[in-house]
Design a protein around this motif. Structure first.
Motif, PDB file in Angstrom:
ATOM      1  N   LYS A  94      59.168   7.851   3.646  1.00  0.00           N
ATOM      2  CA  LYS A  94      59.569   8.030   5.046  1.00  0.00           C
ATOM      3  C   LYS A  94      59.598   9.496   5.469  1.00  0.00           C
ATOM      4  CE  LYS A  94      62.271   3.823   4.644  1.00  0.00           C
ATOM      5  NZ  LYS A  94      63.611   3.248   4.404  1.00  0.00           N
ATOM      6  N   SER A  95      59.556  10.406   4.500  1.00  0.00           N
ATOM      7  CA  SER A  95      59.591  11.837   4.828  1.00  0.00           C
ATOM      8  C   SER A  95      58.299  12.314   5.470  1.00  0.00           C
ATOM      9  CB  SER A  95      59.853  12.658   3.559  1.00  0.00           C
ATOM     10  OG  SER A  95      58.698  12.691   2.723  1.00  0.00           O
ATOM     11  N   GLY A  96      57.214  11.566   5.283  1.00  0.00           N
ATOM     12  CA  GLY A  96      55.920  12.012   5.786  1.00  0.00           C
ATOM     13  C   GLY A  96      55.227  13.001   4.874  1.00  0.00           C
ATOM     14  N   ASN A  97      55.736  13.186   3.648  1.00  0.00           N
ATOM     15  CA  ASN A  97      55.181  14.187   2.734  1.00  0.00           C
ATOM     16  C   ASN A  97      54.330  13.602   1.615  1.00  0.00           C
ATOM     17  OD1 ASN A  97      56.506  16.323   4.074  1.00  0.00           O
ATOM     18  ND2 ASN A  97      58.400  15.862   2.983  1.00  0.00           N
ATOM     19  N   CYS A  98      54.138  12.282   1.612  1.00  0.00           N
ATOM     20  CA  CYS A  98      53.387  11.649   0.531  1.00  0.00           C
ATOM     21  C   CYS A  98      51.898  11.552   0.851  1.00  0.00           C
ATOM     22  CB  CYS A  98      53.927  10.240   0.265  1.00  0.00           C
ATOM     23  SG  CYS A  98      55.596  10.225  -0.420  1.00  0.00           S
ATOM     24  N   SER A  99      51.091  11.583  -0.200  1.00  0.00           N
ATOM     25  CA  SER A  99      49.651  11.360  -0.062  1.00  0.00           C
ATOM     26  C   SER A  99      49.269   9.949  -0.477  1.00  0.00           C
ATOM     27  CB  SER A  99      48.874  12.371  -0.906  1.00  0.00           C
ATOM     28  OG  SER A  99      49.144  13.687  -0.480  1.00  0.00           O
ATOM     29  N   GLY A 100      50.148   9.276  -1.204  1.00  0.00           N
ATOM     30  CA  GLY A 100      49.888   7.909  -1.614  1.00  0.00           C
ATOM     31  C   GLY A 100      51.181   7.149  -1.811  1.00  0.00           C
ATOM     32  N   ILE A 101      51.175   5.855  -1.456  1.00  0.00           N
ATOM     33  CA  ILE A 101      52.289   4.935  -1.722  1.00  0.00           C
ATOM     34  C   ILE A 101      51.671   3.785  -2.491  1.00  0.00           C
ATOM     35  CG2 ILE A 101      54.112   3.511  -0.714  1.00  0.00           C
ATOM     36  CD1 ILE A 101      53.881   5.293   1.813  1.00  0.00           C
ATOM     37  N   LEU A 102      51.901   3.760  -3.808  1.00  0.00           N
ATOM     38  CA  LEU A 102      51.110   2.903  -4.685  1.00  0.00           C
ATOM     39  C   LEU A 102      51.972   1.960  -5.521  1.00  0.00           C
ATOM     40  CD1 LEU A 102      48.685   5.615  -6.154  1.00  0.00           C
ATOM     41  CD2 LEU A 102      48.304   4.141  -4.177  1.00  0.00           C
ATOM     42  N   PRO A 103      51.439   0.792  -5.865  1.00  0.00           N
ATOM     43  CA  PRO A 103      52.111  -0.075  -6.843  1.00  0.00           C
ATOM     44  C   PRO A 103      52.231   0.645  -8.175  1.00  0.00           C
ATOM     45  CG  PRO A 103      50.359  -1.265  -5.709  1.00  0.00           C
ATOM     46  CD  PRO A 103      50.202   0.174  -5.349  1.00  0.00           C
ATOM     47  N   LEU A 104      53.251   0.324  -8.921  1.00  0.00           N
ATOM     48  CA  LEU A 104      53.510   1.002 -10.195  1.00  0.00           C
ATOM     49  C   LEU A 104      52.290   1.002 -11.101  1.00  0.00           C
ATOM     50  CD1 LEU A 104      55.576   2.309 -12.137  1.00  0.00           C
ATOM     51  CD2 LEU A 104      56.150  -0.008 -12.909  1.00  0.00           C
ATOM     52  N   GLU A 105      51.591  -0.131 -11.184  1.00  0.00           N
ATOM     53  CA  GLU A 105      50.463  -0.258 -12.112  1.00  0.00           C
ATOM     54  C   GLU A 105      49.276   0.611 -11.726  1.00  0.00           C
ATOM     55  OE1 GLU A 105      52.079  -2.683 -10.666  1.00  0.00           O
ATOM     56  OE2 GLU A 105      53.210  -3.511 -12.353  1.00  0.00           O
ATOM     57  N   GLN A 106      49.226   1.096 -10.490  1.00  0.00           N
ATOM     58  CA  GLN A 106      48.091   1.916 -10.053  1.00  0.00           C
ATOM     59  C   GLN A 106      48.356   3.413 -10.141  1.00  0.00           C
ATOM     60  OE1 GLN A 106      46.587   0.793  -6.176  1.00  0.00           O
ATOM     61  NE2 GLN A 106      46.679  -1.391  -6.629  1.00  0.00           N
ATOM     62  N   ILE A 107      49.615   3.800 -10.351  1.00  0.00           N
ATOM     63  CA  ILE A 107      49.951   5.223 -10.290  1.00  0.00           C
ATOM     64  C   ILE A 107      49.335   5.991 -11.453  1.00  0.00           C
ATOM     65  CG2 ILE A 107      51.834   6.907 -10.355  1.00  0.00           C
ATOM     66  CD1 ILE A 107      53.577   4.875  -8.882  1.00  0.00           C
ATOM     67  N   GLY A 108      49.412   5.453 -12.664  1.00  0.00           N
ATOM     68  CA  GLY A 108      48.883   6.163 -13.823  1.00  0.00           C
ATOM     69  C   GLY A 108      47.407   6.480 -13.699  1.00  0.00           C
ATOM     70  N   SER A 109      46.599   5.499 -13.290  1.00  0.00           N
ATOM     71  CA  SER A 109      45.160   5.728 -13.162  1.00  0.00           C
ATOM     72  C   SER A 109      44.853   6.718 -12.045  1.00  0.00           C
ATOM     73  CB  SER A 109      44.429   4.402 -12.911  1.00  0.00           C
ATOM     74  OG  SER A 109      44.911   3.774 -11.742  1.00  0.00           O
ATOM     75  N   LYS A 110      45.637   6.682 -10.963  1.00  0.00           N
ATOM     76  CA  LYS A 110      45.425   7.648  -9.881  1.00  0.00           C
ATOM     77  C   LYS A 110      45.752   9.058 -10.355  1.00  0.00           C
ATOM     78  CE  LYS A 110      44.490   9.173  -5.834  1.00  0.00           C
ATOM     79  NZ  LYS A 110      43.111   9.126  -5.287  1.00  0.00           N
ATOM     80  N   VAL A 111      46.865   9.208 -11.063  1.00  0.00           N
ATOM     81  CA  VAL A 111      47.227  10.514 -11.603  1.00  0.00           C
ATOM     82  C   VAL A 111      46.143  11.014 -12.545  1.00  0.00           C
ATOM     83  CG1 VAL A 111      48.843  11.705 -13.147  1.00  0.00           C
ATOM     84  CG2 VAL A 111      49.718  10.208 -11.347  1.00  0.00           C
ATOM     85  N   SER A 112      45.600  10.131 -13.369  1.00  0.00           N
ATOM     86  CA  SER A 112      44.538  10.516 -14.306  1.00  0.00           C
ATOM     87  C   SER A 112      43.333  11.083 -13.570  1.00  0.00           C
ATOM     88  CB  SER A 112      44.122   9.300 -15.144  1.00  0.00           C
ATOM     89  OG  SER A 112      43.075   9.635 -16.029  1.00  0.00           O
ATOM     90  N   ARG A 113      42.921  10.407 -12.508  1.00  0.00           N
ATOM     91  CA  ARG A 113      41.763  10.897 -11.744  1.00  0.00           C
ATOM     92  C   ARG A 113      42.050  12.257 -11.110  1.00  0.00           C
ATOM     93  NH1 ARG A 113      41.829   5.448 -10.237  1.00  0.00           N
ATOM     94  NH2 ARG A 113      42.628   5.892  -8.149  1.00  0.00           N
ATOM     95  N   LEU A 114      43.240  12.445 -10.605  1.00  0.00           N
ATOM     96  CA  LEU A 114      43.582  13.731  -9.992  1.00  0.00           C
ATOM     97  C   LEU A 114      43.608  14.841 -11.043  1.00  0.00           C
ATOM     98  CD1 LEU A 114      46.452  12.558  -7.599  1.00  0.00           C
ATOM     99  CD2 LEU A 114      44.150  13.284  -6.937  1.00  0.00           C
ATOM    100  N   LEU A 115      44.143  14.547 -12.229  1.00  0.00           N
ATOM    101  CA  LEU A 115      44.194  15.555 -13.278  1.00  0.00           C
ATOM    102  C   LEU A 115      42.790  15.925 -13.777  1.00  0.00           C
ATOM    103  CD1 LEU A 115      47.210  14.333 -15.473  1.00  0.00           C
ATOM    104  CD2 LEU A 115      47.195  16.066 -13.662  1.00  0.00           C
ATOM    105  N   GLU A 116      41.854  15.009 -13.632  1.00  0.00           N
ATOM    106  CA  GLU A 116      40.466  15.274 -14.033  1.00  0.00           C
ATOM    107  C   GLU A 116      39.656  15.902 -12.908  1.00  0.00           C
ATOM    108  OE1 GLU A 116      39.208  11.454 -15.265  1.00  0.00           O
ATOM    109  OE2 GLU A 116      40.384  11.464 -17.127  1.00  0.00           O
ATOM    110  N   GLY A 117      40.292  16.109 -11.752  1.00  0.00           N
ATOM    111  CA  GLY A 117      39.601  16.719 -10.626  1.00  0.00           C
ATOM    112  C   GLY A 117      38.782  15.756  -9.802  1.00  0.00           C
ATOM    113  N   THR A 118      39.039  14.448  -9.966  1.00  0.00           N
ATOM    114  CA  THR A 118      38.340  13.440  -9.169  1.00  0.00           C
ATOM    115  C   THR A 118      39.262  13.031  -8.032  1.00  0.00           C
ATOM    116  OG1 THR A 118      37.255  12.594 -11.144  1.00  0.00           O
ATOM    117  CG2 THR A 118      37.237  11.166  -9.197  1.00  0.00           C
ATOM    118  N   PHE A 119      38.926  13.417  -6.825  1.00  0.00           N
ATOM    119  CA  PHE A 119      39.848  13.237  -5.695  1.00  0.00           C
ATOM    120  C   PHE A 119      39.551  12.011  -4.859  1.00  0.00           C
ATOM    121  CE2 PHE A 119      39.636  17.794  -6.658  1.00  0.00           C
ATOM    122  CZ  PHE A 119      40.956  18.025  -6.950  1.00  0.00           C
ATOM    123  N   GLY A 120      38.465  11.340  -5.094  1.00  0.00           N
ATOM    124  CA  GLY A 120      38.115  10.179  -4.270  1.00  0.00           C
ATOM    125  C   GLY A 120      38.888   8.952  -4.645  1.00  0.00           C
TER     126      GLY A 120
END
Length: 410
Positions: free
Chosen positions: A384-410
């Motif tokens: 609700k703060s307006g500061n998030c880039s994603g609001i994700l189910p728990l099971e999807q957060i790890g894979s999203k973080v992995s892609r960001l750490l590898e420099g894959t932003f899509g």
């Protein structure tokens, strides 16, 4: 027909206003009486049963039909860990709040209980005399009974109430989609996000303002969590994979001393990387997990060109020490746009103010979505703060973080 429906709906409304029903299971008559008195002073809570061991609780659970059980660990006849699965088997969806003193053995048992289906835990003072005078113990216990008991009832008040709750959750989730994310780009002025968040809150709209992910590859991962956090942390961190070694991981989980020690050790065993409570002045290294020790705020700072951990016992923030907000603030100051933060399940709003620091310096924040959260307090406040880039189910957060750490932003 219409009259009957109206009566049923009216009855449901009264039902929803009824006090949360609590069963107390503790071998100490003093503790049972003390907790009962505290509960009786709260108009939205009531004691429906008190038992001195787990066997009596199991035998009575269907008759008393509580919304939530406060379950001691060490009891004669049948201890709490033995009683837990039996209680859960007899009453589907039961909320169980484990209660134990701050010993290493009890901390290990409490964390094991969470993996077996307990919802949360509360740390009892070491002696009965301390329990009688501990305002922190009372506040934490009542707060958790109120919030967790209400969540249990919302899911168990019958088909109509359950449908209404699901509809409400859908309307307040991000766009009624399984996940909501912004596209990658540079930083946005947080004042714009704040204005939009206020509009959303005022209008009751279902969507939340999202910021683009930072274009910088993250150099740190920082996570805040509370109720339901130990399980959620394991899911997220296990889901990151090999890229977890690319950055240091800083965690503030609302836990007392000893519990945080056990949590850090457990995460290390699960992940296969170094994991420990942070120590004041130590250099922060990639591929290491640092957990804020119970009773200390964890921050980071730069010293001689290196990032170090700093610990302090300044007053609690949001009634918490450790608190997520000071960790987020300091990480944003040190790492700037290369900060990646995750806010997981938990009561209250700790961490939401820290998201302003992260967003203001161009970093990225991911919040766990409502449906997968045990309590959508902390991640909900972040969303609700307006500061998030994603609001994700728990099971999807790890894979999203992995892609960001590898420099894959899509």
């Amino acid at each position: 027909m219409l009259g009957a429906l109206k009566e049923a709906v009216t009855g449901l409304g009264r039902d929803q206003q009824a006090p949360v029903r609590v069963m107390i299971v503790d071998d100490s008559v003093v503790i049972r009486g003390l907790i009962s008195r505290w509960i009786e002073e709260e108009p939205d809570l009531e004691v429906v049963a008190r038992h001195r061991n787990g066997q009596l609780a199991v035998e009575d659970i269907e008759s008393s039909n509580p919304d939530i059980v406060v379950l001691d660990i060490e009891m004669p006849v049948m201890d709490g860990l033995t009683a837990l699965p039996l209680l859960l088997k007899k009453k589907r969806g039961l909320t169980v709040l484990m209660a134990s003193t701050l010993t290493r053995r009890n901390a290990e048992i409490s964390l094991r209980a969470l993996s077996l289906g307990a919802t949360d835990y509360v740390a009892k003072p070491e002696s009965t005399s301390q329990s009688l005078t501990s305002t922190d113990f009372r506040r934490e216990l009542i707060e958790k009974l109120r919030h967790l008991g209400a969540v249990n009832r919302a899911q168990d008040d019958g088909p109509l109430a359950f449908r209404r709750m699901r509809k409400m959750r859908a309307e307040t989730s991000a766009g009624q989609r399984p996940s909501v994310e912004a596209k990658p780009a540079g930083a946005i002025d947080t004042r714009s996000a704040l204005r939009q968040a206020k509009v959303v809150a005022a209008s009751g709209a279902g969507g939340y303002e999202l910021r683009p992910y930072s274009s910088a590859v993250p150099r740190v991962l920082t996570i805040g969590s509370s109720t339901g956090g130990p399980q959620a942390l394991q899911v997220v961190l296990s889901g990151i994979g090999a890229s977890i070694k690319n950055v240091p991981i800083l965690i503030t989980q609302h836990m007392p001393p000893t519990f945080t020690t056990i949590l850090a050790e457990h995460l290390g065993k699960v992940l296969g990387i170094p994991s420990k409570e942070a120590e004041d002045g130590e250099v922060i290294q990639a591929g290491h997990v640092y957990v804020a020790p119970g009773g200390y705020h964890l921050r980071v700072a730069k010293k001689d060109g290196q990032v170090i951990a700093t610990l302090d016992q300044e007053p609690p923030i949001n009634f918490c020490r450790p608190s997520v907000d000071p960790m987020f603030d300091s990480v944003a100051e040190v790492y700037g746009a290369a900060t990646l933060a995750v806010v997981l399940t938990g009561m209250g709003a700790d961490g939401s103010q820290g998201t302003y620091s992260i967003a203001g310096r161009g970093g990225s924040v991911i919040a766990q979505d409502q449906k997968s959260s045990v309590v959508w307090g902390m991640p909900g406040a972040a969303a609700k703060s307006g500061n998030c880039s994603g609001i994700l189910p728990l099971e999807q957060i790890g894979s999203k973080v992995s892609r960001l750490l590898e420099g894959t932003f899509g």
